[in-house]
Design an enzyme around this catalytic site. Structure first.
Site, PDB file in Angstrom:
ATOM      1  N   LYS A  44       0.846  -1.206   0.000  1.00 16.27           N
ATOM      2  CA  LYS A  44       0.000   0.000   0.000  1.00 16.27           C
ATOM      3  C   LYS A  44       0.877   1.250   0.000  1.00 16.27           C
ATOM      4  CE  LYS A  44      -3.900  -2.375   1.797  1.00 16.27           C
ATOM      5  NZ  LYS A  44      -4.376  -3.163   2.893  1.00 16.27           N
ATOM      6  N   GLN A  50      -5.610  -2.333   9.011  1.00 16.67           N
ATOM      7  CA  GLN A  50      -5.356  -3.640   8.406  1.00 16.67           C
ATOM      8  C   GLN A  50      -6.009  -4.748   9.236  1.00 16.67           C
ATOM      9  OE1 GLN A  50      -3.550  -3.986   5.368  1.00 16.67           O
ATOM     10  NE2 GLN A  50      -4.453  -6.009   5.511  1.00 16.67           N
ATOM     11  N   ASP A  63     -11.854   1.885   2.840  1.00 16.05           N
ATOM     12  CA  ASP A  63     -12.074   0.442   2.671  1.00 16.05           C
ATOM     13  C   ASP A  63     -13.566   0.135   2.462  1.00 16.05           C
ATOM     14  OD1 ASP A  63     -10.044  -1.389   2.482  1.00 16.05           O
ATOM     15  OD2 ASP A  63      -9.677  -1.526   4.644  1.00 16.05           O
TER      16      ASP A  63
END
Ligand code: NAP
Length: 282
Positions: free
Chosen positions: A50, A94, A117
């Site tokens: 990322k 995460q 997300d």
């Protein structure tokens, strides 16, 4: 091999280039904060990639690597601090979090306008009613692939294997909004083989190597393999028996080089969307 191989790697590179160009035209660089708790090696790899994607797109990025023993309170405080930061447009925690931390509470704490997300219930709700602010990264990446290859789900029978909140459910919603007729299968579906074999568009997101065999693929179908499994030799592979399925399918995604790179590119696209939102740019 009869099927056209859908090149997720190439499409992701194209998408990231578009994002880079749009980001460069903004008054301020898009900013992404990634929080990693614990030392799961797979999560570490994702976080590193990322950061690389952010560099490629010309984004500002911050990474927080917190120890496994981090408390819920201090994690929530970090999220709260990032919610208030002007140079941060997207916050990504995460997953999975180490045992003992409440994932739901953490995801709820993220400002929905920074939820790149697309996991916050507000954004899930917007997605459900067909007015998404952000695209869920993996299913959104699949839709971009279909579009690129001029595959229109409208009027097609779509079968999604897997019903997770991250992949299966949002995938089904996006296909439904694109006017597909959608069936969602899971571990309690008795006639999974027959349903899969009836699909014009088959999306597998289960996480079982070798699950989708040729007899589950309709002649001329589009086969999208979301899974990222490791086979006995430790090699990355999907749910679909690629070679045999490719003999029957019209289009098929490989693993690696299919959905994976698209998921990463969609995160960059969502961060750009958030940055535009925060900077009042259409
Ligand atoms: P998950 O949360 O474990 O969900 C798996 C789903 O598969 C569940 O709905 C489960 O059913 C269903 N399932 C399990 N065994 C089954 C069986 N034998 N037949 C039919 N359905 C079955 O996994 P996930 O997070 O959605 O991820 C799925 C796969 O996609 C994994 O391989 C993951 O690594 C991969 N993934 C890839 C990307 C990418 O960027 N390419 C992104 C995210 C995930 P129940 O609900 O009944 O338990």
């Amino acid at each position: 091999m009869a099927a056209t191989r859908i090149d997720g790697k190439a499409l992701a590179a194209k998408l990231k280039e578009q994002v880079r160009e749009e980001a460069a035209a903004l008054p301020r660089k898009p900013g992404l904060a990634v929080i990693l708790v614990g030392d799961d090696p797979a999560s570490r790899v994702y976080v590193t990639s990322k950061r690389k994607d952010c560099e490629e797109c010309g984004f500002y990025s911050e990474e927080y690597a917190l120890p496994a023993g981090t408390t819920q309170k201090s994690l929530l405080e970090l999220v709260e601090e990032l919610n208030g930061r002007e140079n941060i447009d997207g916050i990504l925690v995460q997953l999975p979090l180490p045992k003992g931390l409440d994932e739901r509470e953490v995801l709820l704490a993220i400002d929905p306008a920074k939820d790149v997300d697309c996991f916050h219930p507000y954004n899930v709700g917007q997605l459900t009613i067909g007015a998404p602010v952000f695209q869920p990264c993996t299913p959104g990446g699949v839709m971009e692939m279909l579009q690129e290859y001029h595959i229109d789900p409208a009027g097609k029978r779509c079968v999604v294997l897997g019903r997770s909140n991250i992949v299966g459910k949002p995938m089904a919603l996006l296909l439904l909004h694109a006017n597909g007729t959608v069936a969602v299968c899971h571990s309690k579906t008795p006639d999974l083989k027959e349903l899969a074999a009836s699909a014009d568009i088959l999306v597998s997101a289960v996480g079982r190597t070798g699950l989708v065999t040729a007899d589950m693929v309709k002649e001329g179908a589009v086969v999208i393999d979301v899974a990222m499994n490791r086979n006995e030799a430790g090699k990355l592979c999907g749910d679909v028996c690629f070679e045999e399925a490719a003999e029957k399918a019209a289009y098929i995604t490989p693993v690696p080089g299919g959905v994976g790179p698209m998921t990463r590119a969609m995160l960059m696209k969502n961060t750009l969307t958030a940055a535009k939102l925060h900077q009042g740019v259409k």
